[in-house]
Design a protein around this motif. Structure first.
Motif, PDB file in Angstrom:
ATOM      1  N   ILE A 108       2.599  16.063  -0.717  1.00 44.62           N
ATOM      2  CA  ILE A 108       3.776  16.268  -1.570  1.00 44.62           C
ATOM      3  C   ILE A 108       3.613  15.393  -2.810  1.00 44.62           C
ATOM      4  O   ILE A 108       2.962  14.339  -2.753  1.00 44.62           O
ATOM      5  CB  ILE A 108       5.096  15.929  -0.840  1.00 44.62           C
ATOM      6  CG1 ILE A 108       5.111  14.463  -0.364  1.00 44.62           C
ATOM      7  CG2 ILE A 108       5.336  16.869   0.323  1.00 44.62           C
ATOM      8  CD1 ILE A 108       6.462  14.011   0.155  1.00 44.62           C
ATOM      9  N   PRO A 109       4.183  15.835  -3.926  1.00 47.15           N
ATOM     10  CA  PRO A 109       4.115  14.998  -5.120  1.00 47.15           C
ATOM     11  C   PRO A 109       4.830  13.671  -4.857  1.00 47.15           C
ATOM     12  O   PRO A 109       5.897  13.635  -4.250  1.00 47.15           O
ATOM     13  CB  PRO A 109       4.849  15.808  -6.177  1.00 47.15           C
ATOM     14  CG  PRO A 109       4.964  17.184  -5.634  1.00 47.15           C
ATOM     15  CD  PRO A 109       4.847  17.096  -4.156  1.00 47.15           C
ATOM     16  N   ALA A 110       4.176  12.605  -5.272  1.00 51.80           N
ATOM     17  CA  ALA A 110       4.756  11.280  -4.999  1.00 51.80           C
ATOM     18  C   ALA A 110       4.582  10.385  -6.217  1.00 51.80           C
ATOM     19  O   ALA A 110       3.863  10.710  -7.167  1.00 51.80           O
ATOM     20  CB  ALA A 110       4.067  10.665  -3.799  1.00 51.80           C
ATOM     21  N   GLU A 111       5.233   9.243  -6.158  1.00 50.60           N
ATOM     22  CA  GLU A 111       5.108   8.252  -7.223  1.00 50.60           C
ATOM     23  C   GLU A 111       3.650   7.834  -7.352  1.00 50.60           C
ATOM     24  O   GLU A 111       2.857   7.994  -6.430  1.00 50.60           O
ATOM     25  CB  GLU A 111       5.960   7.017  -6.884  1.00 50.60           C
ATOM     26  CG  GLU A 111       7.408   7.294  -6.641  1.00 50.60           C
ATOM     27  CD  GLU A 111       8.119   6.060  -6.069  1.00 50.60           C
ATOM     28  OE1 GLU A 111       7.512   4.974  -5.997  1.00 50.60           O
ATOM     29  OE2 GLU A 111       9.280   6.215  -5.691  1.00 50.60           O
ATOM     30  N   LYS A 112       3.319   7.257  -8.469  1.00 46.21           N
ATOM     31  CA  LYS A 112       1.943   6.854  -8.734  1.00 46.21           C
ATOM     32  C   LYS A 112       1.432   5.868  -7.682  1.00 46.21           C
ATOM     33  O   LYS A 112       0.291   5.943  -7.263  1.00 46.21           O
ATOM     34  CB  LYS A 112       1.830   6.253 -10.135  1.00 46.21           C
ATOM     35  CG  LYS A 112       0.405   5.965 -10.537  1.00 46.21           C
ATOM     36  CD  LYS A 112       0.318   5.781 -12.024  1.00 46.21           C
ATOM     37  CE  LYS A 112      -1.097   5.478 -12.418  1.00 46.21           C
ATOM     38  NZ  LYS A 112      -1.809   6.575 -12.970  1.00 46.21           N
ATOM     39  N   LYS A 113       2.303   4.959  -7.222  1.00 46.29           N
ATOM     40  CA  LYS A 113       1.849   3.953  -6.253  1.00 46.29           C
ATOM     41  C   LYS A 113       1.602   4.551  -4.863  1.00 46.29           C
ATOM     42  O   LYS A 113       0.941   3.951  -4.034  1.00 46.29           O
ATOM     43  CB  LYS A 113       2.848   2.796  -6.157  1.00 46.29           C
ATOM     44  CG  LYS A 113       4.182   3.156  -5.588  1.00 46.29           C
ATOM     45  CD  LYS A 113       5.076   1.947  -5.498  1.00 46.29           C
ATOM     46  CE  LYS A 113       6.401   2.330  -4.843  1.00 46.29           C
ATOM     47  NZ  LYS A 113       7.268   1.199  -4.673  1.00 46.29           N
ATOM     48  N   LEU A 114       2.116   5.772  -4.579  1.00 44.51           N
ATOM     49  CA  LEU A 114       1.909   6.412  -3.275  1.00 44.51           C
ATOM     50  C   LEU A 114       0.873   7.540  -3.312  1.00 44.51           C
ATOM     51  O   LEU A 114       0.695   8.234  -2.316  1.00 44.51           O
ATOM     52  CB  LEU A 114       3.233   6.957  -2.738  1.00 44.51           C
ATOM     53  CG  LEU A 114       4.256   5.918  -2.285  1.00 44.51           C
ATOM     54  CD1 LEU A 114       5.548   6.604  -1.864  1.00 44.51           C
ATOM     55  CD2 LEU A 114       3.709   5.085  -1.139  1.00 44.51           C
ATOM     56  N   GLU A 115       0.181   7.723  -4.434  1.00 47.12           N
ATOM     57  CA  GLU A 115      -0.842   8.766  -4.517  1.00 47.12           C
ATOM     58  C   GLU A 115      -1.994   8.427  -3.566  1.00 47.12           C
ATOM     59  O   GLU A 115      -2.536   7.327  -3.586  1.00 47.12           O
ATOM     60  CB  GLU A 115      -1.373   8.888  -5.949  1.00 47.12           C
ATOM     61  CG  GLU A 115      -0.384   9.524  -6.891  1.00 47.12           C
ATOM     62  CD  GLU A 115      -0.930   9.609  -8.317  1.00 47.12           C
ATOM     63  OE1 GLU A 115      -2.083   9.229  -8.551  1.00 47.12           O
ATOM     64  OE2 GLU A 115      -0.168  10.043  -9.194  1.00 47.12           O
ATOM     65  N   GLY A 116      -2.341   9.384  -2.691  1.00 49.13           N
ATOM     66  CA  GLY A 116      -3.426   9.188  -1.727  1.00 49.13           C
ATOM     67  C   GLY A 116      -3.029   8.300  -0.563  1.00 49.13           C
ATOM     68  O   GLY A 116      -3.870   7.920   0.258  1.00 49.13           O
ATOM     69  N   LYS A 117      -1.741   7.978  -0.497  1.00 45.37           N
ATOM     70  CA  LYS A 117      -1.262   7.122   0.591  1.00 45.37           C
ATOM     71  C   LYS A 117      -0.266   7.899   1.443  1.00 45.37           C
ATOM     72  O   LYS A 117       0.176   8.985   1.089  1.00 45.37           O
ATOM     73  CB  LYS A 117      -0.608   5.859   0.020  1.00 45.37           C
ATOM     74  CG  LYS A 117      -1.608   5.040  -0.765  1.00 45.37           C
ATOM     75  CD  LYS A 117      -1.135   3.672  -1.010  1.00 45.37           C
ATOM     76  CE  LYS A 117      -2.254   2.982  -1.806  1.00 45.37           C
ATOM     77  NZ  LYS A 117      -2.239   1.611  -1.744  1.00 45.37           N
ATOM     78  N   ILE A 118       0.067   7.319   2.588  1.00 43.63           N
ATOM     79  CA  ILE A 118       0.970   7.970   3.530  1.00 43.63           C
ATOM     80  C   ILE A 118       2.411   7.861   3.020  1.00 43.63           C
ATOM     81  O   ILE A 118       2.893   6.774   2.705  1.00 43.63           O
ATOM     82  CB  ILE A 118       0.832   7.332   4.928  1.00 43.63           C
ATOM     83  CG1 ILE A 118      -0.586   7.568   5.451  1.00 43.63           C
ATOM     84  CG2 ILE A 118       1.868   7.889   5.896  1.00 43.63           C
ATOM     85  CD1 ILE A 118      -0.933   6.833   6.710  1.00 43.63           C
TER      86      ILE A 118
END
Length: 189
Positions: A153-163
């Motif tokens: 799902i689209p997420a904030e920059k700090k959560l890209e590639g993270k759970i």
């Protein structure tokens, strides 16, 4: 002088006869030695039959070992979960008692506490057998050796590639993953 020659000739003949006898005896002794050596050394046929016998014995021993270990493996597999099942039976009994008690009771708080006790008992039994729940939090890095991404799902920059979210918890048994954690991963916007 004739007599001396005859005497010398006779002596030579006697000496030659004795030499021939000695030589003949030496030859006979050597033949006897060779025959005894031949009889003490095994022939190729003897060696071959001995090698075949050793091979058959070794093959038989190996087959017996293989059958025995196969039987032991089957026995181990059939009884491997026996201890675990014995630990889970009291948990099943507790669930049955809770279901019976929930029919007569309308107290939701007491029912919830009973269910928590049963869950803790189950977790303890599984933990004693080596089953561990993976501790995964929002924001942890995605690791395909422990996690299974079910969606992005689209997420904030700090959560890209993270759970971003944990849908189902993952479990390990010792060092092996029993069930991968199903997670939602953040994607670039």
């Amino acid at each position: 002088m004739k007599e001396t020659k005859e005497k010398v000739n006779k002596e030579q003949e006697v000496t030659e006869e004795q030499g021939a006898k000695v030589e003949n005896e030496n030859v006979q002794e050597e033949e006897v030695k060779e025959e005894s050596e031949k009889s003490s050394e095994p022939t190729l046929e003897d060696q071959l039959s001995e090698a075949k016998d050793k091979y058959l014995r070794l093959y038989s021993e190996f087959e017996n070992f293989r059958r025995r270990t196969s039987k032991e493996k089957l026995d181990l597999i059939s009884t491997a979960n026996k201890d675990l099942m014995a630990d889970l039976i009291p948990v099943l009994d507790d669930f049955e008692r809770a279901m019976t008690a929930s029919e007569a009771s309308e107290d939701v708080k007491a029912l919830r506490e009973g269910m928590e006790l049963i869950q803790n008992k189950l977790n303890k039994s599984l933990d004693n057998r080596g089953l561990k729940k993976m501790s995964i939090k929002k924001g942890d890095a995605f690791d395909d050796e422990f996690h299974e991404a079910i969606t992005q799902i689209p997420a904030e920059k700090k959560l890209e590639g993270k759970i971003v979210d944990v849908v189902e918890a993952g479990y390990t048994l010792g060092d092996a993953v029993v069930r991968f954690a199903k997670v939602v991963v953040g994607a670039k916007q």
